[in-house]
Write an enzyme that holds these catalytic residues in place. Structure first.
Site, PDB file in Angstrom:
ATOM      1  N   GLU A   1       3.586  -5.158   7.560  1.00  7.40           N
ATOM      2  CA  GLU A   1       2.628  -4.198   8.120  1.00  7.40           C
ATOM      3  C   GLU A   1       2.805  -3.990   9.619  1.00  7.40           C
ATOM      4  OE1 GLU A   1       1.977  -6.397   5.823  1.00  7.40           O
ATOM      5  OE2 GLU A   1       0.419  -5.727   4.450  1.00  7.40           O
TER       6      GLU A   1
ATOM      7  N   ALA B   1       0.853  -1.195   0.000  1.00  6.86           N
ATOM      8  CA  ALA B   1       0.000   0.000   0.000  1.00  6.86           C
ATOM      9  C   ALA B   1       0.885   1.240   0.000  1.00  6.86           C
ATOM     10  CB  ALA B   1      -0.887  -0.015   1.236  1.00  6.86           C
TER      11      ALA B   1
ATOM     12  N   GLY C   1       0.712  -5.139   0.952  1.00  7.75           N
ATOM     13  CA  GLY C   1      -0.366  -5.265  -0.022  1.00  7.75           C
ATOM     14  C   GLY C   1       0.114  -5.893  -1.325  1.00  7.75           C
TER      15      GLY C   1
ATOM     16  N   GLU D   1      -0.026  -9.478  -0.688  1.00 11.12           N
ATOM     17  CA  GLU D   1      -1.442  -9.874  -0.652  1.00 11.12           C
ATOM     18  C   GLU D   1      -2.015  -9.948  -2.068  1.00 11.12           C
ATOM     19  OE1 GLU D   1      -2.148  -6.781   2.291  1.00 11.12           O
ATOM     20  OE2 GLU D   1      -3.144  -8.270   3.547  1.00 11.12           O
TER      21      GLU D   1
HETATM   22  C1  LIG Z   1      -5.383  -2.363   3.549  1.00 12.32           C
HETATM   23  C2  LIG Z   1      -3.905  -2.122   3.736  1.00 12.32           C
HETATM   24  C3  LIG Z   1      -3.103  -3.385   3.784  1.00 12.32           C
HETATM   25  C4  LIG Z   1      -1.756  -3.190   3.255  1.00 12.32           C
HETATM   26  C5  LIG Z   1      -0.843  -2.487   3.907  1.00 12.32           C
HETATM   27  C6  LIG Z   1       0.477  -2.285   3.340  1.00 12.32           C
HETATM   28  O1  LIG Z   1       0.833  -2.742   2.271  1.00 12.32           O
HETATM   29  S1  LIG Z   1       1.508  -1.328   4.243  1.00 12.32           S
HETATM   30  C7  LIG Z   1       2.994  -1.235   3.292  1.00 12.32           C
HETATM   31  C8  LIG Z   1       3.758  -2.481   3.403  1.00 12.32           C
HETATM   32  N1  LIG Z   1       5.008  -2.340   2.678  1.00 12.32           N
HETATM   33  C9  LIG Z   1       6.139  -2.003   3.288  1.00 12.32           C
HETATM   34  O2  LIG Z   1       6.210  -1.837   4.467  1.00 12.32           O
HETATM   35  C10 LIG Z   1       7.334  -1.851   2.401  1.00 12.32           C
HETATM   36  C11 LIG Z   1       7.977  -0.528   2.635  1.00 12.32           C
HETATM   37  N2  LIG Z   1       9.110  -0.307   1.763  1.00 12.32           N
HETATM   38  C12 LIG Z   1      10.290  -0.893   1.943  1.00 12.32           C
HETATM   39  O3  LIG Z   1      10.494  -1.703   2.817  1.00 12.32           O
HETATM   40  C13 LIG Z   1      11.412  -0.472   1.023  1.00 12.32           C
HETATM   41  O4  LIG Z   1      11.080   0.788   0.507  1.00 12.32           O
HETATM   42  C14 LIG Z   1      11.670  -1.435  -0.157  1.00 12.32           C
HETATM   43  C15 LIG Z   1      12.254  -2.741   0.399  1.00 12.32           C
HETATM   44  C16 LIG Z   1      10.415  -1.710  -0.910  1.00 12.32           C
HETATM   45  C17 LIG Z   1      12.679  -0.773  -1.113  1.00 12.32           C
HETATM   46  O5  LIG Z   1      13.828  -0.399  -0.409  1.00 12.32           O
HETATM   47  P1  LIG Z   1      14.898   0.598  -1.074  1.00 12.32           P
HETATM   48  O6  LIG Z   1      16.002   0.711  -0.078  1.00 12.32           O
HETATM   49  O7  LIG Z   1      15.205   0.154  -2.433  1.00 12.32           O
HETATM   50  O8  LIG Z   1      14.148   1.994  -1.215  1.00 12.32           O
HETATM   51  P2  LIG Z   1      13.662   2.990  -0.071  1.00 12.32           P
HETATM   52  O9  LIG Z   1      13.220   2.234   1.138  1.00 12.32           O
HETATM   53  O10 LIG Z   1      14.647   4.057   0.109  1.00 12.32           O
HETATM   54  O11 LIG Z   1      12.343   3.572  -0.743  1.00 12.32           O
HETATM   55  C18 LIG Z   1      12.406   4.366  -1.915  1.00 12.32           C
HETATM   56  C19 LIG Z   1      11.325   5.420  -1.858  1.00 12.32           C
HETATM   57  O12 LIG Z   1      10.057   4.774  -1.885  1.00 12.32           O
HETATM   58  C20 LIG Z   1       9.273   5.172  -0.781  1.00 12.32           C
HETATM   59  N3  LIG Z   1       8.453   4.020  -0.398  1.00 12.32           N
HETATM   60  C21 LIG Z   1       8.856   2.752  -0.247  1.00 12.32           C
HETATM   61  N4  LIG Z   1       7.828   1.954   0.051  1.00 12.32           N
HETATM   62  C22 LIG Z   1       6.724   2.768   0.060  1.00 12.32           C
HETATM   63  C23 LIG Z   1       5.357   2.527   0.293  1.00 12.32           C
HETATM   64  N5  LIG Z   1       4.873   1.292   0.538  1.00 12.32           N
HETATM   65  N6  LIG Z   1       4.533   3.570   0.237  1.00 12.32           N
HETATM   66  C24 LIG Z   1       4.985   4.804  -0.025  1.00 12.32           C
HETATM   67  N7  LIG Z   1       6.272   5.084  -0.244  1.00 12.32           N
HETATM   68  C25 LIG Z   1       7.125   4.070  -0.209  1.00 12.32           C
HETATM   69  C26 LIG Z   1      10.282   5.558   0.280  1.00 12.32           C
HETATM   70  O13 LIG Z   1       9.721   6.412   1.236  1.00 12.32           O
HETATM   71  C27 LIG Z   1      11.334   6.229  -0.562  1.00 12.32           C
HETATM   72  O14 LIG Z   1      10.864   7.525  -0.859  1.00 12.32           O
HETATM   73  P3  LIG Z   1      11.873   8.757  -1.056  1.00 12.32           P
HETATM   74  O15 LIG Z   1      12.689   8.805   0.215  1.00 12.32           O
HETATM   75  O16 LIG Z   1      12.693   8.407  -2.235  1.00 12.32           O
HETATM   76  O17 LIG Z   1      10.989   9.938  -1.217  1.00 12.32           O
END
Ligand SMILES: CCC/C=C/C(=O)SCCNC(=O)CCNC(=O)[C@H](O)C(C)(C)COP(=O)([O-])OP(=O)([O-])OC[C@H]1O[C@@H](n2cnc3c(N)ncnc32)[C@H](O)[C@@H]1OP(=O)([O-])[O-]
Length: 719
Positions: free
Chosen positions: A123, A61, A100, A103
């Site tokens: 999450e 998400a 997500g 999922e």
């Molecule tokens: C009904 C709901 C149910 C579902 C809930 C969910 O899915 S909850 C979500 C569950 N998912 C997670 O928890 C995964 C969260 N993400 C991660 O763990 C890591 O970003 C990665 C492993 C995907 C990539 O690592 P990497 O070191 O290669 O890259 P990096 O980490 O430096 O990120 C690059 C840029 O992308 C941005 N950004 C990233 N993800 C999101 C996001 N979901 N959203 C928005 N932005 C996001 C990040 O802020 C950064 O922005 P900046 O600073 O450039 O402006």
């Protein structure tokens, strides 16, 4: 936001196109819904493949959308519709499938994964749960124990582990998307009912209650006071005991209890703060994205004490050649054996071979003439460090960067004794340096942008969370620690015990209370610093009242503890007693209780009952108050940087967001009012006097933490 193509004349290829991680923003959800509808209605389409652009399936998400009202199609019905469709859908997973995104993959009828991809439901680390069916589908697919572990920890797993667990159908070293198209063509004729995960019966262990109870206890022990993992356990219970249609409702109810909670806001703030922290800026305009770091191939470490050894390991394990220097043969040999042991254990744990060939040990600084960078990690003594830096200036080639691991001394004073002040920077590691993630990069007024960029980039390469800070005594972390420690010892004088204060802080969520932490770090270090700074010893004016120094309140109890040879865990005695020197099992010590009672009666202090609330307020508001001063002084560029330092270096609980976020969550007005109250009660403690920035922010209506910068940007910056 999603590209739709027809490939091989009968496969609809839907590519998510929302860089950088193809997060499921409202526009992406909308595009998926439209593309799926098209695919299901087009008679030419026999199967569907979903993939992500730029080798990344989907990062979940869009977390930024959580702060506002839900827009666009909700995820659950969208995913349910994909699963229920009559045409096979194959997920082609490259890069990541998280939250997500995972999922989404679970509702596809087949999952093909690139061998380098990582999957998971993180999450819980954002204070929520996988509420797009993740808590209901994963247990049905892989059973309760494995699903519980993944959902409550948020751990990312490799493609290979996903295959072993039965989450994915095939792991490939080829292009996952091309393979998925072939796979989809072969799946066309096959029945889909057994591929709809929500229709499966959850394999349920006979001892379900006992299992859930054990995991609950484990979670409570590990993450005290954290709500999300407990809600995850309840959601997984629903998967075991209810049909999907009811379980998904339960999942949604539980999500509602978390979604707007303070913990979720704090954890999501931490996610972005961590990413913001690496984006440093100097008043000159030089910043992270316009300053090129130098490539570092070789480094030298001076001093093989605890810090030096940890730094050597951190460098060697990312492939940098390291020359380690000690002043005496015996110290060199001991340091060498310890470094080798650490590297071997680390390599064994990671399943790689130890990079011992990158190490060289020497007694001579002359051996450093060709290295790219030196990190000095000698004793915390300015005169000694200056001698080392003068020597390095003579020995190293003119382009070598000279870094100091000082935990609080003046980096610019060290730069001043070298022939290259622009190449001098602080690299303040935290002990043990090969374990702790934090690195404070201390920018002196003469450090060049290239030098800062190099130190920040080297930190990142070593897997550290690097934060650029200004140069002042203690920098950010240790400067803020002082008022925090002071409050703890003042509370001892007034009637509290070390164990009461530690328990209040640990119940708040700190990994360790302040006294247990001090025992672990060693009490003699601070004692020596106090002696050197003239707070104790012969330099103190005998007419000086014992509980005052330099015109302010001073608590001599820590000095009295050290005078008894109690230096913490390493001596088996400190604020607590331990089974043996080096022991870790802290027990309250009646001798400390006696010492406190004698102390109070000697100074006529009537002990009073102190509430946990007062402990938390005095320790944490004093901590945040110093943070406001640090922002005013331009020592930290933004509150996020301070919070990241406390999260990664000082065990501040992530679900509290860090001291500055915590202050904003409590309410700046309340923090101001309590500080005023405590300062009135203790006028001889300047740290309790509310800082001008705190007052200013309250006067401006207490803006959210992300907006504080607007109120400080005109101030002078030391960065
Ligand atoms: C009904 C709901 C149910 C579902 C809930 C969910 O899915 S909850 C979500 C569950 N998912 C997670 O928890 C995964 C969260 N993400 C991660 O763990 C890591 O970003 C990665 C492993 C995907 C990539 O690592 P990497 O070191 O290669 O890259 P990096 O980490 O430096 O990120 C690059 C840029 O992308 C941005 N950004 C990233 N993800 C999101 C996001 N979901 N959203 C928005 N932005 C996001 C990040 O802020 C950064 O922005 P900046 O600073 O450039 O402006």
């Amino acid at each position: 936001m999603a590209r739709y193509e027809l490939v091989k004349r009968s496969v609809a290829l839907i590519t998510l196109t929302n860089p950088p991680v193809n997060a499921l923003s409202s526009a992406v959800r909308h595009a998926i819904a439209k593309s799926m509808e098209h695919a299901l209605n087009d008679p030419k389409v026999k199967a569907v493949v979903i993939c992500g652009e730029n080798g990344r399936f989907c990062g979940g998400a869009d977390i930024r959308e959580f702060a506002g009202p839900l827009r666009g199609p909700p995820l659950v019905p969208l995913l349910d519709a994909i699963e229920a469709g009559e045409k096979p859908v194959v997920a082609a997973i490259e890069g990541v499938a998280l939250g997500g995104g995972f999922e989404l993959a679970l509702v596809c009828h087949y999952r093909i994964v690139h061998f380098k991809a990582r999957l998971g439901l993180p999450e819980v680390t954002l204070g929520i749960l996988p509420a797009a069916g993740g808590t209901q589908r994963l247990p049905r697919l892989i059973g309760i124990p494995a699903a519980l572990e993944l959902i409550t920890t948020g751990r990312h797993i490799s493609a290979q582990e996903a295959l072993k667990l039965g989450i994915v159908d095939q792991v490939t070293e080829q292009n996952a998307c091309e393979l998925a198209v072939e796979f989809a063509l072969r799946a066309v004729a096959k029945p889909l009912s057994s591929r709809r995960v929500s229709m499966l019966t959850t394999p349920c262990p006979p001892d379900l209650d006992a299992l859930l109870e054990a995991v609950t206890m484990q979670v409570k022990r590990k993450a005290r006071g954290v709500m999300a993992p407990l809600a995850c356990i309840q959601a997984v219970r629903a998967a075991a005991t209810m049909p999907y249609s009811k379980g998904i409702k339960r999942e949604s109810e539980l999500m509602a209890t978390l979604f707007n909670s303070g913990q979720a806001r704090a954890l999501q703030y931490c996610f972005f703060a961590q990413r913001t922290a690496g984006k440093w800026t100097l008043p000159s305009g030089a910043q992270w994205n316009n300053s090129k770091p130098r490539e570092i191939r070789s480094a030298a470490i001076i001093g093989l004490g605890t810090m030096g050894r940890g730094i050597v390991v951190s460098l060697a394990r990312v492939g940098i050649s390291v020359i380690a220097v000690e002043s005496e043969k015996k110290l060199l040999e001991t340091g060498k054996q310890m470094v080798i042991g650490m590297l071997e254990r680390d390599a064994k744990r990671r399943g790689v071979s130890a990079s011992l060939n990158l190490l060289k040990f020497t007694l001579s600084l002359q051996d450093l003439k060709d290295v790219d960078l030196v990190i000095e990690a000698v004793f915390e003594d300015m005169a000694l460090k200056k001698r080392v830096f003068q020597e390095l200036s003579k020995v190293c080639r003119p382009a070598t960067l000279l870094c100091t691991n000082t935990s609080g001394l003046d980096v610019d004073a060290l730069a001043g004794v070298t022939d290259r002040p622009h190449l001098v920077v602080g690299m303040h590691f935290f002990s043990p340096a090969h374990v702790m993630k934090l690195l404070e990069v201390v920018c002196g007024p003469r450090s060049s942008s290239e030098t800062i960029a190099t130190a920040m980039s080297l930190g990142k390469r070593m897997g550290k969370v690097s934060v650029a800070v200004g140069n002042c005594p203690g920098f950010v972390g240790n400067r803020m620690l002082k008022p925090y420690l002071d409050q703890a010892t003042f509370l001892l004088e007034e009637g509290a015990t070390p164990e009461q204060i530690d328990k209040a802080l640990e119940d708040f969520g700190f990994a360790m209370g302040v006294f247990r932490m001090s025992d672990l770090a060693g009490l003699d270090v601070g004692w020596r610093v106090r002696k050197e700074s003239g707070l104790i010893g012969p330099d103190v004016d005998p007419k000086n009242p014992p509980r005052r120094r330099q015109g302010r309140r001073y608590c001599p109890i820590p000095d009295m503890v050290c005078e008894q040879g109690r230096f913490g865990q390493k001596t088996g005695r400190g604020w607590y007693m331990y089974d043996k020197p080096g022991g870790t099992n802290a027990k309250p010590d009646p001798l400390i209780q006696n010492l406190l009672e004698m102390y109070r009666s000697r100074y006529g202090i009537q002990p009073r009952n102190i509430s946990d609330q007062e402990i938390i307020e005095r320790c944490l508001f004093a901590l945040a108050n110093e943070g406001f001063r640090i922002l005013e002084d331009g020592i930290a560029a933004r509150p996020e940087d301070i919070d990241v330092i406390y999260l990664f270096g000082y065990g501040f609980p992530r679900h509290g967001g860090g001291p500055m976020f915590y202050a904003s969550m409590v309410g700046l007005e309340r923090v101001l009012e309590r500080l005023e109250h405590y300062h009135q009660a203790h006028p001889d403690v300047p740290h309790l006097e509310p800082s001008p920035l705190l007052k200013k922010l309250v006067a401006c209506g207490s803006p959210p933490v992300q907006k504080w910068r607007e109120h400080i940007k005109t101030m002078h910056s030391h960065l």
